[in-house]
Design a protein around this motif. Structure first.
Motif, mmCIF file in Angstrom:
data_model
loop_
_atom_site.group_PDB
_atom_site.id
_atom_site.type_symbol
_atom_site.label_atom_id
_atom_site.label_comp_id
_atom_site.label_asym_id
_atom_site.label_seq_id
_atom_site.Cartn_x
_atom_site.Cartn_y
_atom_site.Cartn_z
ATOM 1 N N GLU A 48 -90.610 8.479 23.132
ATOM 2 C CA GLU A 48 -89.406 8.289 23.940
ATOM 3 C C GLU A 48 -88.154 8.228 23.059
ATOM 4 O OE1 GLU A 48 -87.581 5.050 27.163
ATOM 5 O OE2 GLU A 48 -89.745 5.093 26.725
ATOM 6 N N LEU A 49 -88.242 7.518 21.939
ATOM 7 C CA LEU A 49 -87.115 7.432 21.020
ATOM 8 C C LEU A 49 -86.740 8.810 20.482
ATOM 9 C CD1 LEU A 49 -85.122 5.838 19.204
ATOM 10 C CD2 LEU A 49 -86.990 5.615 17.544
ATOM 11 N N PHE A 50 -87.735 9.585 20.104
ATOM 12 C CA PHE A 50 -87.469 10.926 19.581
ATOM 13 C C PHE A 50 -86.911 11.837 20.675
ATOM 14 C CE2 PHE A 50 -89.310 9.345 15.923
ATOM 15 C CZ PHE A 50 -89.456 10.297 14.930
ATOM 16 N N GLN A 51 -87.427 11.668 21.892
ATOM 17 C CA GLN A 51 -86.936 12.467 23.021
ATOM 18 C C GLN A 51 -85.446 12.217 23.237
ATOM 19 O OE1 GLN A 51 -89.109 14.308 25.453
ATOM 20 N NE2 GLN A 51 -87.151 15.162 26.092
ATOM 21 N N GLU A 52 -85.020 10.975 23.107
ATOM 22 C CA GLU A 52 -83.598 10.642 23.271
ATOM 23 C C GLU A 52 -82.725 11.343 22.222
ATOM 24 O OE1 GLU A 52 -83.502 6.424 23.008
ATOM 25 O OE2 GLU A 52 -84.442 6.092 24.981
ATOM 26 N N LYS A 53 -83.315 11.665 21.086
ATOM 27 C CA LYS A 53 -82.575 12.331 20.017
ATOM 28 C C LYS A 53 -82.836 13.834 20.009
ATOM 29 C CE LYS A 53 -82.774 8.136 17.197
ATOM 30 N NZ LYS A 53 -81.362 7.794 17.431
ATOM 31 N N ASN A 54 -83.389 14.339 21.126
ATOM 32 C CA ASN A 54 -83.713 15.768 21.268
ATOM 33 C C ASN A 54 -84.702 16.245 20.212
ATOM 34 O OD1 ASN A 54 -82.164 16.125 23.547
ATOM 35 N ND2 ASN A 54 -80.405 16.963 22.470
ATOM 36 N N ILE A 55 -85.627 15.374 19.854
ATOM 37 C CA ILE A 55 -86.731 15.751 18.973
ATOM 38 C C ILE A 55 -88.005 15.636 19.795
ATOM 39 C CG2 ILE A 55 -87.965 15.259 16.829
ATOM 40 C CD1 ILE A 55 -85.402 13.884 15.824
ATOM 41 N N MET A 220 -91.065 7.974 11.824
ATOM 42 C CA MET A 220 -89.815 7.225 11.717
ATOM 43 C C MET A 220 -89.131 7.475 10.370
ATOM 44 S SD MET A 220 -89.464 5.832 14.624
ATOM 45 C CE MET A 220 -88.010 4.861 14.199
ATOM 46 N N LEU A 221 -89.930 7.591 9.312
ATOM 47 C CA LEU A 221 -89.358 7.875 7.994
ATOM 48 C C LEU A 221 -88.761 9.279 7.933
ATOM 49 C CD1 LEU A 221 -92.115 6.317 5.685
ATOM 50 C CD2 LEU A 221 -89.785 5.460 6.033
ATOM 51 N N ALA A 222 -89.241 10.158 8.790
ATOM 52 C CA ALA A 222 -88.775 11.543 8.773
ATOM 53 C C ALA A 222 -87.623 11.795 9.743
ATOM 54 C CB ALA A 222 -89.934 12.483 9.110
ATOM 55 N N ILE A 223 -87.220 10.782 10.496
ATOM 56 C CA ILE A 223 -86.294 11.033 11.600
ATOM 57 C C ILE A 223 -84.940 11.569 11.133
ATOM 58 C CG2 ILE A 223 -85.356 8.663 11.726
ATOM 59 C CD1 ILE A 223 -85.560 9.012 14.837
ATOM 60 N N ASP A 224 -84.426 11.079 10.005
ATOM 61 C CA ASP A 224 -83.141 11.580 9.513
ATOM 62 C C ASP A 224 -83.251 13.037 9.072
ATOM 63 O OD1 ASP A 224 -81.818 9.202 10.002
ATOM 64 O OD2 ASP A 224 -82.144 8.408 7.983
ATOM 65 N N ASP A 225 -84.357 13.360 8.399
ATOM 66 C CA ASP A 225 -84.570 14.754 7.989
ATOM 67 C C ASP A 225 -84.724 15.661 9.202
ATOM 68 O OD1 ASP A 225 -84.453 14.172 5.287
ATOM 69 O OD2 ASP A 225 -86.606 13.815 5.121
ATOM 70 N N LEU A 226 -85.392 15.157 10.238
ATOM 71 C CA LEU A 226 -85.561 15.946 11.453
ATOM 72 C C LEU A 226 -84.215 16.198 12.133
ATOM 73 C CD1 LEU A 226 -88.782 14.200 12.787
ATOM 74 C CD2 LEU A 226 -88.593 16.623 12.178
ATOM 75 N N ARG A 227 -83.358 15.202 12.154
ATOM 76 C CA ARG A 227 -82.031 15.374 12.759
ATOM 77 C C ARG A 227 -81.204 16.384 11.976
ATOM 78 N NH1 ARG A 227 -79.626 9.493 14.065
ATOM 79 N NH2 ARG A 227 -77.993 10.781 14.988
ATOM 80 N N MET A 228 -81.420 16.441 10.663
ATOM 81 C CA MET A 228 -80.705 17.415 9.834
ATOM 82 C C MET A 228 -81.129 18.852 10.152
ATOM 83 S SD MET A 228 -78.557 15.909 7.674
ATOM 84 C CE MET A 228 -78.422 17.003 6.270
ATOM 85 N N LYS A 229 -82.307 19.007 10.737
ATOM 86 C CA LYS A 229 -82.806 20.344 11.074
ATOM 87 C C LYS A 229 -82.136 20.909 12.321
ATOM 88 C CE LYS A 229 -86.126 20.334 7.896
ATOM 89 N NZ LYS A 229 -86.124 21.263 6.743
ATOM 90 N N LYS A 230 -81.471 20.060 13.088
ATOM 91 C CA LYS A 230 -80.842 20.506 14.338
ATOM 92 C C LYS A 230 -79.588 21.322 14.049
ATOM 93 C CE LYS A 230 -80.514 17.416 17.568
ATOM 94 N NZ LYS A 230 -80.232 16.150 18.257
ATOM 95 N N GLU A 231 -79.409 22.380 14.797
ATOM 96 C CA GLU A 231 -78.218 23.217 14.626
ATOM 97 C C GLU A 231 -76.973 22.477 15.088
ATOM 98 O OE1 GLU A 231 -78.862 26.893 16.613
ATOM 99 O OE2 GLU A 231 -80.516 27.503 15.305
ATOM 100 N N ASN A 232 -77.092 21.710 16.158
ATOM 101 C CA ASN A 232 -76.000 20.876 16.645
ATOM 102 C C ASN A 232 -76.598 19.688 17.376
ATOM 103 O OD1 ASN A 232 -76.366 21.677 19.556
ATOM 104 N ND2 ASN A 232 -75.768 23.676 18.712
ATOM 105 N N GLU A 233 -75.752 18.803 17.848
ATOM 106 C CA GLU A 233 -76.217 17.556 18.454
ATOM 107 C C GLU A 233 -77.053 17.791 19.696
ATOM 108 O OE1 GLU A 233 -76.874 13.615 18.247
ATOM 109 O OE2 GLU A 233 -75.727 14.814 16.791
ATOM 110 N N ASP A 234 -76.787 18.883 20.431
ATOM 111 C CA ASP A 234 -77.488 19.141 21.680
ATOM 112 C C ASP A 234 -78.749 19.985 21.512
ATOM 113 O OD1 ASP A 234 -75.580 17.729 23.156
ATOM 114 O OD2 ASP A 234 -74.263 19.493 23.283
ATOM 115 N N SER A 235 -78.938 20.569 20.346
ATOM 116 C CA SER A 235 -80.107 21.427 20.149
ATOM 117 C C SER A 235 -81.367 20.577 19.951
ATOM 118 C CB SER A 235 -79.901 22.347 18.945
ATOM 119 O OG SER A 235 -79.748 21.590 17.754
#
Length: 293
Positions: A48-55, A220-235
């Motif tokens: 659920e937490l990852f879903q909120e961050k579009n992961i 959880m340790l990878a979450i920042d790296d995963l967010r860096m993989k996004k093209e933009n905030e909505d992707s």
């Protein structure tokens, strides 16, 4: 007190005690055999937490992970008998090395006998458009037809480059991926043009108290790296697979030491453990899985 009634009460109490003891024995056994357990509630909370961050986590998340054994491995070796069995239409073209040919197709065992390669230099007309699924089918048919498919084979990755597909298979051992056991298949225009195999034989497994972090913590340790993989905030970023990988203490190159990988006859499991998080676009993130007190 009525003796029959007292007897019944004692029997019930005895049964309850046995159930309690049995449950605790079971739990103790579970603790001894598992490196960790994760509750469904915790897994759902992470999703659920990852879903909120579009992961998006499409991968299975294991609730339990068995304790990892310490095992000894050796490299699988290949000889003329195996080549003649797996490639029956090929003819030997050398007495000094294991090298067989059929027209412009060649299969060869390296001099140390611990890896095998196949190349196809035939002219390959474009008879079909090969997409990723078709390339995987062609690769799987090849390893099946030549006797290299087994229960220890896992499709690892598929990448397209310059009109060719590179399909990589890794070796499984229980709930581990052995990084040094692999098959690499190159497919072009619906045909295999190159194949390489390097595989391991597990010799002995012993109990080990090596501790690993749960997969949820790795995420959880990878979450920042995963967010860096996004093209933009909505992707979206989509996680397709999460595997525990074991990398042996074997160097691929000998620039700093004299010993090469194929000079290792046996190696005991003292290498690196890491969680590999595979993304839908074939990118990945590695997170160290070992804990240090």
């Amino acid at each position: 007190m009525d003796w029959a009634k007292a007897k019944s009460i004692l029997i019930v109490a005895f049964l309850i005690t046995n159930l309690f003891l049995g449950y605790n024995v079971f739990k103790d056994s579970e603790i001894r055999h598992y490196a960790y357990t994760i509750s469904i509630e915790k897994i759902d909370a992470v999703r659920e937490l990852f879903q909120e961050k579009n992961i998006i986590i499409n991968a299975d998340i294991q609730e339990k992970m068995k304790k990892l054994p310490q095992f000894t491995v050796e490299y699988e070796t290949y000889d003329r008998e195996l080549i003649e069995e797996r490639f029956p239409d090929f003819t030997s073209i050398s007495d000094d090395i294991i090298k067989y040919q059929k027209e412009n197709e060649i299969v060869e065992v390296e001099y140390h006998k611990k890896s095998i390669t196949y190349t196809n230099d035939n002219e390959i007309p474009i008879v079909e458009e090969t997409d990723e699924n078709r390339a995987q089918e062609v690769a799987l048919d090849f390893i099946k037809n030549h006797g290299f498919q087994g229960t220890d084979v896992k499709l690892w990755s598929t990448k397209k480059k310059y009109g060719e597909y590179e399909i990589v298979y890794k070796q499984k051992y229980e709930n581990l991926i052995l990084d040094h056991g692999y098959m690499n298949v190159i497919v072009r225009n619906g045909q295999v043009i190159r194949f390489e195999r390097r595989w391991l034989n597990p010799l002995e497994a012993k109990a080990s108290d090596k501790e690993i972090i749960p997969v949820t913590k790795a995420l959880m340790l990878a979450i920042d790296d995963l967010r860096m993989k996004k093209e933009n905030e909505d992707s979206e970023v989509i996680i397709e697979d999460i595997s525990l990988v074991f990398k042996l203490d074997i160097l691929e190159f000998d620039e700093l030491i004299n010993e090469k990988w194929y000079e290792i006859n046996e190696s005991t499991g003292t290498g690196l453990l890491y969680w590999r998080i595979f993304l839908a676009d074939q990118d990945y993130i590695d997170i160290n899985a070992e804990t240090y007190d």
